[in-house]
Write a protein that holds these residues in place. Structure first.
Motif, PDB file in Angstrom:
ATOM      1  N   LEU A  72       0.831  -1.202   0.000  1.00 22.01           N
ATOM      2  CA  LEU A  72       0.000   0.000   0.000  1.00 22.01           C
ATOM      3  C   LEU A  72       0.863   1.247   0.000  1.00 22.01           C
ATOM      4  O   LEU A  72       1.900   1.311   0.687  1.00 22.01           O
ATOM      5  CB  LEU A  72      -0.909   0.007   1.228  1.00 22.01           C
ATOM      6  CG  LEU A  72      -1.804  -1.219   1.428  1.00 22.01           C
ATOM      7  CD1 LEU A  72      -2.579  -1.083   2.730  1.00 22.01           C
ATOM      8  CD2 LEU A  72      -2.749  -1.390   0.254  1.00 22.01           C
ATOM      9  N   ALA A  73       0.457   2.258  -0.756  1.00 24.02           N
ATOM     10  CA  ALA A  73       1.105   3.566  -0.737  1.00 24.02           C
ATOM     11  C   ALA A  73       0.361   4.430   0.272  1.00 24.02           C
ATOM     12  O   ALA A  73      -0.758   4.882   0.015  1.00 24.02           O
ATOM     13  CB  ALA A  73       1.073   4.198  -2.125  1.00 24.02           C
ATOM     14  N   CYS A  74       0.985   4.634   1.423  1.00 24.92           N
ATOM     15  CA  CYS A  74       0.278   5.322   2.504  1.00 24.92           C
ATOM     16  C   CYS A  74       1.281   5.746   3.566  1.00 24.92           C
ATOM     17  O   CYS A  74       2.468   5.451   3.486  1.00 24.92           O
ATOM     18  CB  CYS A  74      -0.769   4.387   3.120  1.00 24.92           C
ATOM     19  SG  CYS A  74      -0.025   2.917   3.903  1.00 24.92           S
ATOM     20  N   ASP A  75       0.774   6.456   4.561  1.00 22.57           N
ATOM     21  CA  ASP A  75       1.497   6.661   5.812  1.00 22.57           C
ATOM     22  C   ASP A  75       1.035   5.534   6.734  1.00 22.57           C
ATOM     23  O   ASP A  75      -0.114   5.550   7.197  1.00 22.57           O
ATOM     24  CB  ASP A  75       1.146   8.030   6.402  1.00 22.57           C
ATOM     25  CG  ASP A  75       1.871   8.304   7.710  1.00 22.57           C
ATOM     26  OD1 ASP A  75       2.181   7.339   8.426  1.00 22.57           O
ATOM     27  OD2 ASP A  75       2.121   9.478   8.024  1.00 22.57           O
ATOM     28  N   PRO A  76       1.884   4.529   6.999  1.00 23.03           N
ATOM     29  CA  PRO A  76       1.433   3.349   7.756  1.00 23.03           C
ATOM     30  C   PRO A  76       0.791   3.699   9.099  1.00 23.03           C
ATOM     31  O   PRO A  76      -0.248   3.140   9.457  1.00 23.03           O
ATOM     32  CB  PRO A  76       2.720   2.540   7.945  1.00 23.03           C
ATOM     33  CG  PRO A  76       3.601   2.958   6.815  1.00 23.03           C
ATOM     34  CD  PRO A  76       3.291   4.403   6.580  1.00 23.03           C
ATOM     35  N   GLY A  77       1.407   4.639   9.824  1.00 22.18           N
ATOM     36  CA  GLY A  77       0.846   5.025  11.122  1.00 22.18           C
ATOM     37  C   GLY A  77      -0.519   5.670  10.992  1.00 22.18           C
ATOM     38  O   GLY A  77      -1.432   5.376  11.771  1.00 22.18           O
ATOM     39  N   ARG A  78      -0.677   6.540   9.997  1.00 21.95           N
ATOM     40  CA  ARG A  78      -1.956   7.220   9.800  1.00 21.95           C
ATOM     41  C   ARG A  78      -3.031   6.244   9.311  1.00 21.95           C
ATOM     42  O   ARG A  78      -4.198   6.347   9.694  1.00 21.95           O
ATOM     43  CB  ARG A  78      -1.794   8.370   8.807  1.00 21.95           C
ATOM     44  CG  ARG A  78      -0.974   9.543   9.340  1.00 21.95           C
ATOM     45  CD  ARG A  78      -1.605  10.152  10.569  1.00 21.95           C
ATOM     46  NE  ARG A  78      -1.034  11.447  10.896  1.00 21.95           N
ATOM     47  CZ  ARG A  78      -1.419  12.199  11.921  1.00 21.95           C
ATOM     48  NH1 ARG A  78      -2.369  11.748  12.733  1.00 21.95           N
ATOM     49  NH2 ARG A  78      -0.849  13.367  12.173  1.00 21.95           N
ATOM     50  N   ASP A 106     -11.393  -5.569  -1.160  1.00 19.91           N
ATOM     51  CA  ASP A 106     -11.720  -5.574  -2.577  1.00 19.91           C
ATOM     52  C   ASP A 106     -10.652  -4.760  -3.296  1.00 19.91           C
ATOM     53  O   ASP A 106      -9.838  -4.087  -2.663  1.00 19.91           O
ATOM     54  CB  ASP A 106     -13.116  -4.971  -2.807  1.00 19.91           C
ATOM     55  CG  ASP A 106     -13.707  -5.402  -4.146  1.00 19.91           C
ATOM     56  OD1 ASP A 106     -12.983  -6.050  -4.929  1.00 19.91           O
ATOM     57  OD2 ASP A 106     -14.875  -5.079  -4.404  1.00 19.91           O
ATOM     58  N   LYS A 107     -10.662  -4.829  -4.612  1.00 17.73           N
ATOM     59  CA  LYS A 107      -9.681  -4.108  -5.412  1.00 17.73           C
ATOM     60  C   LYS A 107     -10.395  -3.472  -6.593  1.00 17.73           C
ATOM     61  O   LYS A 107     -11.217  -4.114  -7.238  1.00 17.73           O
ATOM     62  CB  LYS A 107      -8.581  -5.062  -5.898  1.00 17.73           C
ATOM     63  CG  LYS A 107      -7.440  -4.384  -6.628  1.00 17.73           C
ATOM     64  CD  LYS A 107      -6.372  -5.407  -7.003  1.00 17.73           C
ATOM     65  CE  LYS A 107      -5.230  -4.753  -7.756  1.00 17.73           C
ATOM     66  NZ  LYS A 107      -4.202  -5.759  -8.165  1.00 17.73           N
ATOM     67  N   MET A 108     -10.070  -2.188  -6.850  1.00 16.39           N
ATOM     68  CA  MET A 108     -10.759  -1.478  -7.925  1.00 16.39           C
ATOM     69  C   MET A 108      -9.889  -0.335  -8.438  1.00 16.39           C
ATOM     70  O   MET A 108      -9.449   0.514  -7.653  1.00 16.39           O
ATOM     71  CB  MET A 108     -12.101  -0.937  -7.412  1.00 16.39           C
ATOM     72  CG  MET A 108     -12.960  -0.250  -8.465  1.00 16.39           C
ATOM     73  SD  MET A 108     -14.476   0.410  -7.730  1.00 16.39           S
ATOM     74  CE  MET A 108     -15.242  -1.095  -7.139  1.00 16.39           C
ATOM     75  N   ASP A 109      -9.621  -0.326  -9.729  1.00 16.80           N
ATOM     76  CA  ASP A 109      -8.906   0.773 -10.381  1.00 16.80           C
ATOM     77  C   ASP A 109      -7.587   1.115  -9.684  1.00 16.80           C
ATOM     78  O   ASP A 109      -7.297   2.288  -9.396  1.00 16.80           O
ATOM     79  CB  ASP A 109      -9.801   2.020 -10.438  1.00 16.80           C
ATOM     80  CG  ASP A 109     -11.057   1.777 -11.249  1.00 16.80           C
ATOM     81  OD1 ASP A 109     -11.012   0.940 -12.166  1.00 16.80           O
ATOM     82  OD2 ASP A 109     -12.084   2.423 -10.957  1.00 16.80           O
ATOM     83  N   GLY A 110      -6.782   0.093  -9.391  1.00 15.04           N
ATOM     84  CA  GLY A 110      -5.486   0.336  -8.762  1.00 15.04           C
ATOM     85  C   GLY A 110      -5.578   0.791  -7.332  1.00 15.04           C
ATOM     86  O   GLY A 110      -4.623   1.358  -6.791  1.00 15.04           O
ATOM     87  N   ARG A 111      -6.703   0.544  -6.690  1.00 16.19           N
ATOM     88  CA  ARG A 111      -6.910   0.919  -5.283  1.00 16.19           C
ATOM     89  C   ARG A 111      -7.294  -0.319  -4.476  1.00 16.19           C
ATOM     90  O   ARG A 111      -7.948  -1.228  -4.982  1.00 16.19           O
ATOM     91  CB  ARG A 111      -8.026   1.955  -5.152  1.00 16.19           C
ATOM     92  CG  ARG A 111      -7.847   3.183  -6.031  1.00 16.19           C
ATOM     93  CD  ARG A 111      -7.092   4.247  -5.312  1.00 16.19           C
ATOM     94  NE  ARG A 111      -6.785   5.383  -6.173  1.00 16.19           N
ATOM     95  CZ  ARG A 111      -6.473   6.582  -5.712  1.00 16.19           C
ATOM     96  NH1 ARG A 111      -6.424   6.806  -4.426  1.00 16.19           N
ATOM     97  NH2 ARG A 111      -6.160   7.557  -6.544  1.00 16.19           N
ATOM     98  N   LEU A 148     -12.259   2.181   3.569  1.00 10.93           N
ATOM     99  CA  LEU A 148     -11.078   3.002   3.294  1.00 10.93           C
ATOM    100  C   LEU A 148     -10.568   2.666   1.895  1.00 10.93           C
ATOM    101  O   LEU A 148     -10.392   1.487   1.557  1.00 10.93           O
ATOM    102  CB  LEU A 148      -9.960   2.712   4.301  1.00 10.93           C
ATOM    103  CG  LEU A 148     -10.277   2.966   5.775  1.00 10.93           C
ATOM    104  CD1 LEU A 148      -9.086   2.590   6.648  1.00 10.93           C
ATOM    105  CD2 LEU A 148     -10.659   4.424   6.007  1.00 10.93           C
ATOM    106  N   VAL A 149     -10.353   3.672   1.083  1.00 14.04           N
ATOM    107  CA  VAL A 149      -9.834   3.490  -0.274  1.00 14.04           C
ATOM    108  C   VAL A 149      -8.378   3.938  -0.269  1.00 14.04           C
ATOM    109  O   VAL A 149      -8.082   5.108  -0.062  1.00 14.04           O
ATOM    110  CB  VAL A 149     -10.649   4.296  -1.296  1.00 14.04           C
ATOM    111  CG1 VAL A 149     -10.126   4.044  -2.696  1.00 14.04           C
ATOM    112  CG2 VAL A 149     -12.141   3.946  -1.207  1.00 14.04           C
ATOM    113  N   THR A 150      -7.467   2.974  -0.500  1.00 13.50           N
ATOM    114  CA  THR A 150      -6.029   3.248  -0.401  1.00 13.50           C
ATOM    115  C   THR A 150      -5.338   2.942  -1.719  1.00 13.50           C
ATOM    116  O   THR A 150      -5.662   1.962  -2.390  1.00 13.50           O
ATOM    117  CB  THR A 150      -5.400   2.374   0.714  1.00 13.50           C
ATOM    118  OG1 THR A 150      -6.177   2.489   1.893  1.00 13.50           O
ATOM    119  CG2 THR A 150      -3.987   2.793   0.996  1.00 13.50           C
ATOM    120  N   LYS A 151      -4.367   3.763  -2.066  1.00 14.97           N
ATOM    121  CA  LYS A 151      -3.601   3.531  -3.297  1.00 14.97           C
ATOM    122  C   LYS A 151      -2.676   2.331  -3.132  1.00 14.97           C
ATOM    123  O   LYS A 151      -2.160   2.061  -2.065  1.00 14.97           O
ATOM    124  CB  LYS A 151      -2.751   4.762  -3.632  1.00 14.97           C
ATOM    125  CG  LYS A 151      -3.503   5.935  -4.209  1.00 14.97           C
ATOM    126  CD  LYS A 151      -2.568   7.078  -4.522  1.00 14.97           C
ATOM    127  CE  LYS A 151      -1.551   6.691  -5.586  1.00 14.97           C
ATOM    128  NZ  LYS A 151      -0.662   7.816  -5.947  1.00 14.97           N
TER     129      LYS A 151
END
Length: 405
Positions: free
Chosen positions: A296-302, A328-333, A400-403
């Motif tokens: 996942l592209a994110c701030d892990p703590g946040r 689930d997975k949708m449009d690269g998310r 939550l929708v995550t990149k």
């Protein structure tokens, strides 16, 4: 520390009692073993008395039997005992047990174990308890607002990371306090400035209103001009009120996010470790559905903060029967959905739940600030993600929708 000292004394006393008991038992056992040849010699005498014969191989400790017919009944280099059977004397030779070092070996082993025990207790006292005692007052002092409390440097692997984290916490509190003071100063100056600016249009409105009230302006065109002036001044006041509202909400809009990458499994492992025992205690079915590993592209703590927020809400506002995390997975998310049973929220309230200080009618007497989902929305937005909610079949679902990295 006093409790640990008492614990050490009890452990040492129990160890010494155990060592003494083992020595007594071993001594009795050796005494019994060393006297077995006498038992066998008596048994041999009884057998000769009854049958007149014997088998030496039946005896473990007896090595030879000589009758009085021998010229040297009492002469032998081997240890022996004299028995009488059928009015005849017999010299019964026996085997002396080799020197038994088991007791010495046992005591050496106990002494080594005792020394090791002392070393372990001393290590725990010096490397764990003493450093920890130095840190016990720090959280209390920080809670009181004493940010200057000294934090001892600790390089040990047990508390080095802990003291480093405490220092980070103190720095974070100091920064938050400084930001809060700066924000309060800015707000105060803004309010003073706006208060001054509001006086001018308010005075103009009041003067024009009084003029209209007293009928000073007879000309209809002049009256319309005055009304336009009042409307313009009202627009100015509305603009100032908007600035005040924006300033009041500004602190809720600022969040620090440091983008990085994290595996989904690591996030879920920490969530499971945190909530699975709690769910088991309350009898809530906690399900993490099957998922495909991804980065996942994110701030892990946040992201953890957002997911914890959703689960906490599911615990507070659900009926306690079931909480599930689906994927689930949708449009690269990657979509991470937290579902809880027993939803009492009305569907027409859904658009409002992400507003600040907004709480649904299902909140009842449950304590809360109405900021959790608002903060979650802002954090996900800053991570180039999103969050949305829906109600279906008496279940509340929030996603939550995550990149993906």
């Amino acid at each position: 520390m006093k409790s640990f000292n008492r614990f050490c004394i009890v452990i040492i006393l129990l160890f010494l009692i155990l060592a003494a008991s083992m020595n007594v038992i071993l001594k009795r056992y050796k005494a019994e073993v060393s006297g077995y040849y006498r038992v066998e010699a008596k048994d041999l005498a009884d057998r000769i008395e009854e049958t007149g014969s014997f088998q030496l191989s039946d005896y473990k400790y007896l090595t030879a039997v000589h009758s009085a017919a021998d010229d040297s009944l009492y002469q032998s280099n081997n240890p022996y005992v004299i028995i009488r059977a059928r009015d005849t004397l017999y010299r019964v030779e026996y085997r002396v047990a080799t020197k038994d070092n088991s007791r010495l070996i046992m005591n050496i082993g106990l002494a080594a174990a005792f020394l090791l025990l002392l070393l372990v207790l001393a290590f725990i006292r010096r490397r764990i308890l003493k450093p920890f005692n130095k840190l016990t007052e720090i959280p209390t002092e920080l809670a009181k607002g004493n940010l200057a409390v000294p934090i001892p440097e600790e390089k040990s692997r047990f508390f080095g990371k802990f003291t480093w984290g405490i220092n980070l916490l103190r720095e974070s509190i100091e920064e938050s306090k400084a930001r809060e003071l700066a924000m309060q100063h800015d707000k105060k100056m803004l309010l003073l400035s706006l208060s001054h600016d509001l006086k001018t249009p308010l005075s103009s409105i009041k003067l024009n209103a009084k003029a209209l009230q007293k009928g000073i302006y007879k000309d209809e065109e002049k009256q319309m001009e005055v009304l336009d002036s009042i409307n313009t001044r009202a627009d100015e006041i509305e603009s100032y009120v908007t600035q005040i509202t924006t300033a009041a909400r500004k602190d809720f809009m600022e969040f620090d996010v440091e983008m990085g990458e994290e595996f989904l499994s690591k996030i879920l492992d920490r969530i499971t470790e945190r909530y699975a025992p709690q769910m088991e205690m309350t009898g809530t079915e906690f399900v993490v559905e099957e998922y495909q590993e991804c980065l996942l592209a994110c701030d892990p703590g946040r992201l953890m903060e957002c997911l914890q927020n959703l689960i906490e809400n599911a615990i507070k506002y659900g009926d306690g029967r079931r909480i599930a995390i689906g994927f689930d997975k949708m449009d690269g998310r990657k979509l991470i959905t937290v579902t809880n049973t027993g939803c009492k929220l009305e569907k027409d309230e859904l658009p409002l739940i992400f507003d600040s200080f907004q709480r649904g009618k299902n909140a009842g007497n449950v304590r809360g600030s109405g900021l959790g989902l608002f903060i979650c929305k802002k954090l996900m937005s800053q991570m180039d993600g999103d969050v949305y909610a829906e109600i279906a079949d008496d279940e509340f679902k929030i996603t939550l929708v995550t990149k993906l990295a």
